[in-house]
Motif scaffolding. Sequence first.
Motif, short mmCIF file in Angstrom:
data_model
loop_
_atom_site.label_atom_id
_atom_site.label_comp_id
_atom_site.label_asym_id
_atom_site.label_seq_id
_atom_site.Cartn_x
_atom_site.Cartn_y
_atom_site.Cartn_z
N THR A 43 11.36 -16.59 2.00
CA THR A 43 9.93 -16.88 1.89
C THR A 43 9.16 -16.31 3.07
O THR A 43 8.06 -15.78 2.90
N LEU A 44 9.76 -16.37 4.25
CA LEU A 44 9.10 -15.80 5.43
C LEU A 44 9.00 -14.29 5.31
O LEU A 44 7.95 -13.70 5.61
N ALA A 45 10.06 -13.65 4.84
CA ALA A 45 10.04 -12.19 4.65
C ALA A 45 9.02 -11.78 3.60
O ALA A 45 8.27 -10.81 3.79
N ALA A 46 8.97 -12.50 2.49
CA ALA A 46 8.02 -12.17 1.43
C ALA A 46 6.58 -12.27 1.93
O ALA A 46 5.75 -11.39 1.67
N ALA A 47 6.29 -13.34 2.67
CA ALA A 47 4.93 -13.51 3.20
C ALA A 47 4.62 -12.42 4.23
O ALA A 47 3.53 -11.84 4.22
N TYR A 48 5.56 -12.13 5.10
CA TYR A 48 5.34 -11.12 6.15
C TYR A 48 5.09 -9.74 5.54
O TYR A 48 4.20 -9.02 5.98
N ILE A 49 5.87 -9.39 4.53
CA ILE A 49 5.70 -8.06 3.90
C ILE A 49 4.30 -7.93 3.31
O ILE A 49 3.64 -6.90 3.47
N VAL A 50 3.84 -8.96 2.62
CA VAL A 50 2.50 -8.88 2.03
C VAL A 50 1.43 -8.89 3.11
O VAL A 50 0.46 -8.14 3.04
N LEU A 51 1.60 -9.74 4.12
CA LEU A 51 0.60 -9.82 5.19
C LEU A 51 0.43 -8.49 5.93
O LEU A 51 -0.65 -8.19 6.43
N THR A 52 1.49 -7.72 6.02
CA THR A 52 1.43 -6.45 6.76
C THR A 52 1.22 -5.24 5.86
O THR A 52 1.23 -4.12 6.35
N SER A 53 1.04 -5.47 4.58
CA SER A 53 0.85 -4.33 3.67
C SER A 53 -0.62 -4.01 3.50
O SER A 53 -1.42 -4.86 3.13
N LYS A 54 -0.95 -2.79 3.81
CA LYS A 54 -2.30 -2.28 3.59
C LYS A 54 -2.19 -0.77 3.55
O LYS A 54 -1.27 -0.17 4.10
N GLN A 55 -3.11 -0.17 2.85
CA GLN A 55 -3.11 1.28 2.73
C GLN A 55 -4.53 1.76 2.51
O GLN A 55 -5.30 1.15 1.77
N THR A 56 -4.86 2.85 3.17
CA THR A 56 -6.15 3.48 3.00
C THR A 56 -5.92 4.89 2.46
O THR A 56 -5.11 5.64 3.01
N VAL A 57 -6.61 5.21 1.38
CA VAL A 57 -6.48 6.54 0.78
C VAL A 57 -7.88 7.07 0.45
O VAL A 57 -8.84 6.31 0.34
N ALA A 58 -7.93 8.36 0.28
CA ALA A 58 -9.18 8.99 -0.14
C ALA A 58 -9.13 9.18 -1.66
O ALA A 58 -8.24 9.84 -2.18
N VAL A 59 -10.07 8.55 -2.34
CA VAL A 59 -10.17 8.66 -3.79
C VAL A 59 -11.53 9.28 -4.10
O VAL A 59 -12.58 8.68 -3.81
N TYR A 60 -11.50 10.47 -4.67
CA TYR A 60 -12.72 11.22 -4.99
C TYR A 60 -13.64 11.35 -3.77
O TYR A 60 -14.86 11.21 -3.87
N GLY A 61 -13.03 11.56 -2.60
CA GLY A 61 -13.79 11.76 -1.37
C GLY A 61 -14.21 10.49 -0.66
O GLY A 61 -14.82 10.56 0.41
N PHE A 62 -13.89 9.34 -1.20
CA PHE A 62 -14.24 8.06 -0.56
C PHE A 62 -12.98 7.42 0.02
O PHE A 62 -11.92 7.46 -0.61
N GLN A 63 -13.11 6.81 1.20
CA GLN A 63 -12.01 6.05 1.79
C GLN A 63 -11.95 4.67 1.12
O GLN A 63 -12.93 3.93 1.15
N VAL A 64 -10.81 4.36 0.54
CA VAL A 64 -10.64 3.09 -0.16
C VAL A 64 -9.44 2.36 0.44
O VAL A 64 -8.38 2.97 0.64
N ASP A 65 -9.64 1.08 0.74
CA ASP A 65 -8.58 0.25 1.30
C ASP A 65 -7.94 -0.60 0.21
O ASP A 65 -8.62 -1.07 -0.70
N ALA A 66 -6.65 -0.81 0.35
CA ALA A 66 -5.93 -1.78 -0.47
C ALA A 66 -5.30 -2.78 0.49
O ALA A 66 -4.52 -2.41 1.36
#
Length: 177
Positions: A31-54
Amino acid sequence: MMIMAKIPATKTQKIFIISQILLRSLAIAATLAAAYIVLTSKQTVAVYGFQVDARYSYIPAFKFFVYVNLIACACSVVSLFVTFIFVDKAVNLKNYFYVFLHDLTITLLLLGGCSAATAIAYVGKYGDDKAGWLPICGHFAKFCNKLFISGVVSYLSLLFYLFLTVISAHLSHQIQA
């Protein structure tokens, strides 16, 4: 002054205690690993020239998933300490019913969190043509992969708690009989 002798545990109780310690420790880690993985997951990509965060915090189901895993982790730590009390002291055997209720509650809580995250992850991966939702995992592969790994780990913790629930129910039933 009355001296209370420590009653040696039966073989069934020893197996119960060892399985409780092992499964609860694995549930804490998962449970600690599952929460940690989600808490530290983020990604920024350029979609059609715009910076979008997940980020997980943008999606209520993933926030719920993290909270559920953190609550299950905290409850697992507390129940692990209670298990150690069962080892050291002669405990009224009817208290095992409360262990069963605890395990059942955490199992259902984890099931709800895993289900919510799985439903949203499915839509993120495949979209929903009828609702007009496009899949996003083609753009946010790293983010989606981390969420997938976190989901697998959380489902493992759900299995650990399911085993704990069955063991607690079985022992509680034996005591009541």
